[in-house]
Design an enzyme around this catalytic site. Sequence first.
Site, PDB file in Angstrom:
ATOM      1  N   SER A 124       1.368  -1.236   0.185  1.00 27.29           N
ATOM      2  CA  SER A 124      -0.010  -0.276  -0.026  1.00 27.29           C
ATOM      3  C   SER A 124       0.951   1.253  -0.008  1.00 27.29           C
ATOM      4  O   SER A 124       1.521   1.238  -0.926  1.00 27.29           O
ATOM      5  CB  SER A 124      -0.907   0.149   1.426  1.00 27.29           C
ATOM      6  OG  SER A 124      -1.543   1.000   1.047  1.00 27.29           O
ATOM      7  N   ASP A 337      -9.551  -2.744  -4.619  1.00 31.06           N
ATOM      8  CA  ASP A 337      -9.130  -3.996  -3.872  1.00 31.06           C
ATOM      9  C   ASP A 337     -10.197  -3.972  -2.742  1.00 31.06           C
ATOM     10  O   ASP A 337      -9.932  -4.083  -1.712  1.00 31.06           O
ATOM     11  CB  ASP A 337      -7.877  -3.765  -4.128  1.00 31.06           C
ATOM     12  CG  ASP A 337      -6.992  -3.232  -3.125  1.00 31.06           C
ATOM     13  OD1 ASP A 337      -7.461  -2.748  -3.294  1.00 31.06           O
ATOM     14  OD2 ASP A 337      -5.433  -3.503  -2.709  1.00 31.06           O
ATOM     15  N   HIS A 382      -7.827  -5.754  -0.483  1.00 30.70           N
ATOM     16  CA  HIS A 382      -6.792  -4.732   0.474  1.00 30.70           C
ATOM     17  C   HIS A 382      -5.828  -5.724   1.445  1.00 30.70           C
ATOM     18  O   HIS A 382      -4.126  -5.434   1.603  1.00 30.70           O
ATOM     19  CB  HIS A 382      -6.955  -3.593   0.654  1.00 30.70           C
ATOM     20  CG  HIS A 382      -5.072  -2.918   0.785  1.00 30.70           C
ATOM     21  ND1 HIS A 382      -4.495  -1.714  -0.568  1.00 30.70           N
ATOM     22  CD2 HIS A 382      -5.226  -1.851   1.882  1.00 30.70           C
ATOM     23  CE1 HIS A 382      -4.374  -1.823  -0.287  1.00 30.70           C
ATOM     24  NE2 HIS A 382      -3.884  -1.354   1.376  1.00 30.70           N
TER      25      HIS A 382
END
Length: 411
Positions: A124, A337, A382
Site C-alpha cells: 500500500s 481491491d 487489500h
Amino acid sequence: MFFSDPHGIEDPKNEHTLVFVGGFLCWANPVLGFNYWGGKFDVIQDLNDTYPHTKAVEVFPGPISSNWDRACEVYAKLTGTKVDYGEAHAAKFGHDRFGRDYSADGPLVKGWDTTTKVHLIGHSQGGQTVRLLAELLRNGSADERNTTPAANLSPLFKSGQPGLVASVTTIATPNNGTTLAPLILNSNPLASLAVKNTIAEVIDLIPGSAFDFQLEAWGLKQTPGMSLKALLANLVSIKKFIASHDHAGWDLYPAGAFTLNTWVGEASGAYYFSWTTQKSHHLKNFPIVGSIFPLLNSNHEVPDSDINPGLLVFSTILGEYQPALANPFAINWFPNDGIVNTNSMPGPVDGRAIFQRNGSPSLVGLNPGVWNDMGLISGCDHGDVLGVTPSIVPVNVLSEYRNLARFLWSL
C-alpha cells in the site's frame, strides 16, 4: 497463488536483507491477533526461520505521515540513528527537524553498503515510501544540501548512494494515488477533521490498540494508553498537520501522487516490481442485469461477494467515484481491491515504461531501472495479500512470501 513459484531458482545469487515496510494505518504489534505481514501467521519470523542465511526485517513508520517523513523514519531505523526530516523540509512544513532516536537500538541492517544491499518491499502506501527512500539514496535532496551545512547534513540527503538498494517491490500500492483518499484524509482541514475523529472512534474500539502515530515532530505527544481521539484533541496542531500537505492524505491523493512521481524516479541499478490486486467486477458482464439496469452498462464496478465486509463500502465508493483531481491520469479508476484502484498499482502512469510480466518469475528479459508489472492477483482484496482476512479459517500466506523472497534473492 499470489507470488509465482520461481521454478528452478534454488541457488540464491544474493543474500541481501529483505526490508518490509507497512502502509497507511500500519501497526507494529498484533491487533486483534493479526500481524500486519501475515495475519494470524508471521511472515517475517517464517522467512528468518526458513532462510537463516539471510535476514528479513519489518519497519513501521508513521501510519498517517507523509512519504517523505516515513522514508526518513525507515532510514533511521535501518541505520540505527536519529530521525532527521531535514532542515529545509521541517521549515517548509512547520514541524520539528528531528524525531525519535534509534541509536540505542542499533542498525536493523548492519554493514549496509553497496555489497550489503537491501530489497525494499512495501505494501500500500509503504510502496510509495520505499520508492521515495530509494530516490533519496540515489539523488539525495538539493534543498537540504543548499540549506544545511555539510557537517550537519544527514547522509540520506547526500547524493550518490544508489548502490544501496537492490530492488524495490510495491504490493497493492497506489503509485498514482487512490480515489478513496479524498474521503478518508481530505486535504481540506475542516472536512478532514470530522473524518479523522470518526476514524479515531473506530480505532479506539480496538483493545490494546497498537497504532503508534509517531507525530512528536508535530507536537502531538502519544503517551502510553492514550486513545487516538485524545491525541487528536489538539485541534491547532492537527489542522496545521492536515493543511500542510505533509501527510498521508495528500500523498495518497491522485494529485499528490502525481506530484511525487514528478521527482521520484528509478535507480539504473535497481529492479522495480509491482503486484496488483483486485476484488471488484462490473455488472455489464451479466447480460440480464445489464438489460434491467442499463446505467450499469459502464465501467463502474461493484465489490466481489466475498470481499472483506469491512471493505465493502469502500470498494463500492471506489467503483463509482472519480474526483476531478484524478484527471492527470488517463486510466480506468473503477476496478479496485477495496482500498486502492487496481490500475493505479502497476507503476507511475506518466509516460515511463512499464513492462508486463504477467506473473512470470523468469529472469529472462528482466532489466533494472524500469518498472516490471508482475501481474494481477485477481480475487484478492487489500488485506488478503497480507493474510489479514476475517475468514474463520486463517489464510496462510507464508509460502507466497517465501516465493517472493526466493525470487528477489535470485536477482
